[in-house]
Enzyme design. Structure first.
Site, mmCIF file in Angstrom:
data_model
loop_
_atom_site.group_PDB
_atom_site.id
_atom_site.type_symbol
_atom_site.label_atom_id
_atom_site.label_comp_id
_atom_site.label_asym_id
_atom_site.label_seq_id
_atom_site.Cartn_x
_atom_site.Cartn_y
_atom_site.Cartn_z
ATOM 1 N N SER A 30 -3.210 4.919 6.101
ATOM 2 C CA SER A 30 -2.769 5.265 7.459
ATOM 3 C C SER A 30 -1.938 4.128 8.042
ATOM 4 O O SER A 30 -2.024 2.994 7.586
ATOM 5 C CB SER A 30 -3.998 5.506 8.338
ATOM 6 O OG SER A 30 -4.824 6.500 7.750
ATOM 7 N N SER A 32 1.933 2.659 9.936
ATOM 8 C CA SER A 32 3.393 2.805 9.886
ATOM 9 C C SER A 32 4.005 2.262 8.600
ATOM 10 O O SER A 32 5.127 2.615 8.251
ATOM 11 C CB SER A 32 4.000 2.071 11.087
ATOM 12 O OG SER A 32 3.699 0.683 10.991
ATOM 13 N N THR A 33 3.291 1.405 7.866
ATOM 14 C CA THR A 33 3.880 0.852 6.635
ATOM 15 C C THR A 33 3.733 1.838 5.479
ATOM 16 O O THR A 33 4.653 2.048 4.692
ATOM 17 C CB THR A 33 3.220 -0.497 6.285
ATOM 18 O OG1 THR A 33 3.252 -1.348 7.435
ATOM 19 C CG2 THR A 33 3.940 -1.167 5.123
ATOM 20 N N ASP A 84 -2.408 1.363 0.990
ATOM 21 C CA ASP A 84 -2.747 1.394 2.408
ATOM 22 C C ASP A 84 -2.232 0.130 3.096
ATOM 23 O O ASP A 84 -1.902 -0.868 2.444
ATOM 24 C CB ASP A 84 -4.280 1.497 2.572
ATOM 25 C CG ASP A 84 -4.684 2.067 3.932
ATOM 26 O OD1 ASP A 84 -5.864 2.427 4.090
ATOM 27 O OD2 ASP A 84 -3.805 2.132 4.833
ATOM 28 N N GLY A 85 -2.145 0.223 4.410
ATOM 29 C CA GLY A 85 -1.714 -0.922 5.199
ATOM 30 C C GLY A 85 -2.907 -1.790 5.565
ATOM 31 O O GLY A 85 -4.032 -1.545 5.134
ATOM 32 N N ASP A 87 -4.307 -4.700 8.954
ATOM 33 C CA ASP A 87 -4.018 -5.391 10.212
ATOM 34 C C ASP A 87 -3.927 -6.894 10.004
ATOM 35 O O ASP A 87 -3.221 -7.593 10.718
ATOM 36 C CB ASP A 87 -5.118 -5.066 11.237
ATOM 37 C CG ASP A 87 -5.127 -3.589 11.542
ATOM 38 O OD1 ASP A 87 -4.050 -3.047 11.883
ATOM 39 O OD2 ASP A 87 -6.175 -2.943 11.382
ATOM 40 N N LYS A 97 -8.994 -3.931 8.680
ATOM 41 C CA LYS A 97 -8.329 -2.630 8.809
ATOM 42 C C LYS A 97 -9.021 -1.845 9.904
ATOM 43 O O LYS A 97 -10.108 -2.206 10.336
ATOM 44 C CB LYS A 97 -8.395 -1.868 7.480
ATOM 45 C CG LYS A 97 -7.418 -2.429 6.432
ATOM 46 C CD LYS A 97 -7.478 -1.682 5.100
ATOM 47 C CE LYS A 97 -7.216 -0.205 5.248
ATOM 48 N NZ LYS A 97 -5.973 0.092 5.999
ATOM 49 N N GLY A 98 -8.337 -0.779 10.376
ATOM 50 C CA GLY A 98 -8.944 0.040 11.413
ATOM 51 C C GLY A 98 -8.203 0.008 12.729
ATOM 52 O O GLY A 98 -8.626 0.606 13.708
ATOM 53 N N GLU A 106 -10.368 5.508 5.108
ATOM 54 C CA GLU A 106 -9.591 4.517 4.343
ATOM 55 C C GLU A 106 -10.489 3.787 3.368
ATOM 56 O O GLU A 106 -10.156 3.576 2.205
ATOM 57 C CB GLU A 106 -8.928 3.514 5.289
ATOM 58 C CG GLU A 106 -7.787 4.092 6.096
ATOM 59 C CD GLU A 106 -7.249 3.112 7.119
ATOM 60 O OE1 GLU A 106 -8.043 2.269 7.619
ATOM 61 O OE2 GLU A 106 -6.050 3.179 7.427
HETATM 62 O O1 DER Z 1 -5.632 1.254 10.606
HETATM 63 C C1 DER Z 1 -5.318 0.687 9.531
HETATM 64 O O2 DER Z 1 -6.105 0.019 8.837
HETATM 65 C C2 DER Z 1 -3.900 0.797 9.105
HETATM 66 O O3 DER Z 1 -3.732 0.702 7.758
HETATM 67 C C3 DER Z 1 -3.126 -0.143 9.876
HETATM 68 O O4 DER Z 1 -3.683 -0.780 10.912
HETATM 69 C C4 DER Z 1 -1.897 -0.778 9.358
HETATM 70 O O5 DER Z 1 -0.945 -0.392 10.279
HETATM 71 P P1 DER Z 1 0.602 -0.696 10.152
HETATM 72 O O6 DER Z 1 0.973 -0.422 8.703
HETATM 73 O O7 DER Z 1 1.206 0.283 11.104
HETATM 74 O O8 DER Z 1 0.765 -2.116 10.546
#
Ligand code: DER
Length: 233
Positions: A30, A32-33, A84-85, A87, A97-98, A106
């Protein structure tokens, strides 16, 4: 936008380096990346061979929008590779994350995957959890337990608060799983202490899952502002 460009670069590099011919079930995270991970896979000529397992509503839309086959964890309990992305990422590849309140699905997908790859722009690559990310550790909790858990997190030395839905919604954020998120600030967390903190929070009855991903990622692809991509292992 250089940050968006760096997200795209690291995401494409992560897919091109790690998605192998024998991979079929792919976890899609989840944020934007990871949008660029789905875009990259969506452009592949052999995409009909893939089934993508989402980590929440936004992730599911990404898979649908890129016209990739959608699958669930129920019928795909073992995932070949997940992207996954994050924070924040530390020197031990532990992650916070979260930020998007999707941490439970996730972590389920990450835990079910043979390979788990993080993609992030260099603002996340601070080396210490809590150094750059100042919003606290996201923790998913059973709704009626939130005050009990706030007390216990405070006793543990944290500064917890329920994530508000405002201004979009009166009352707290409700996750895809029908739970609340508590964000708890513990300041900077040395990599050697992340596992212990995670265990202590997980042990609190009413906590469903934490946004501390301890040693789950094999690699992280960092998109730098200068257009280079750094790989952390
Ligand atoms: O919620 C999460 O763990 C997402 O992967 C996230 O926070 C990463 O978000 P971004 O890719 O928009 O920075």
């Amino acid at each position: 936008d250089p940050v968006e460009q760096s997200k795209k670069l690291c995401a494409y590099a992560a897919v091109q380096d790690n998605l192998k011919p024998h991979h079929r079930i792919i976890g899609i995270g989840s944020g934007s990346t990871v949008v660029y991970v789905a875009e990259c896979i969506g452009k592949m000529p052999n995409k009909a061979e893939f089934v993508c397992v989402p980590t929440g509503f936004q992730s599911k839309q990404l898979i649908i929008d890129n016209k990739i086959q959608l699958g669930g964890l129920e019928e795909n309990p073992t995932i070949d590779i997940a992207f996954d992305g994050a924070d924040e990422i530390d020197s031990g590849l532990n992650c916070i994350k979260g930020g998007g309140a999707c941490l439970l699905q996730e972590k389920l997908v990450a835990d079910s995957s043979e390979n788990f790859i993080i993609v992030a722009d260099d603002r996340k690559n601070t080396g210490v959890l809590g150094k750059g990310w100042k919003k606290g550790i996201p923790i998913e909790v059973i709704p009626n337990a939130y005050n009990k858990i706030i007390k216990e997190l405070t006793a543990l030395g944290g500064a917890p608060k329920v994530r508000p839905g405002a201004p979009a919604k009166a009352g707290p954020v409700i996750t895809d799983n029908g739970n609340f998120i508590i964000d708890c600030d513990f300041g900077e967390i040395p990599a050697a202490k992340v596992a212990d903190l995670n265990s202590k929070i997980k042990a609190m009855v009413g906590v469903v899952e934490t946004g501390l991903f301890v040693g789950m990622a094999q690699k992280a692809y960092i998109g730098n502002a200068d257009g280079t991509v750094t790989t952390l292992t």
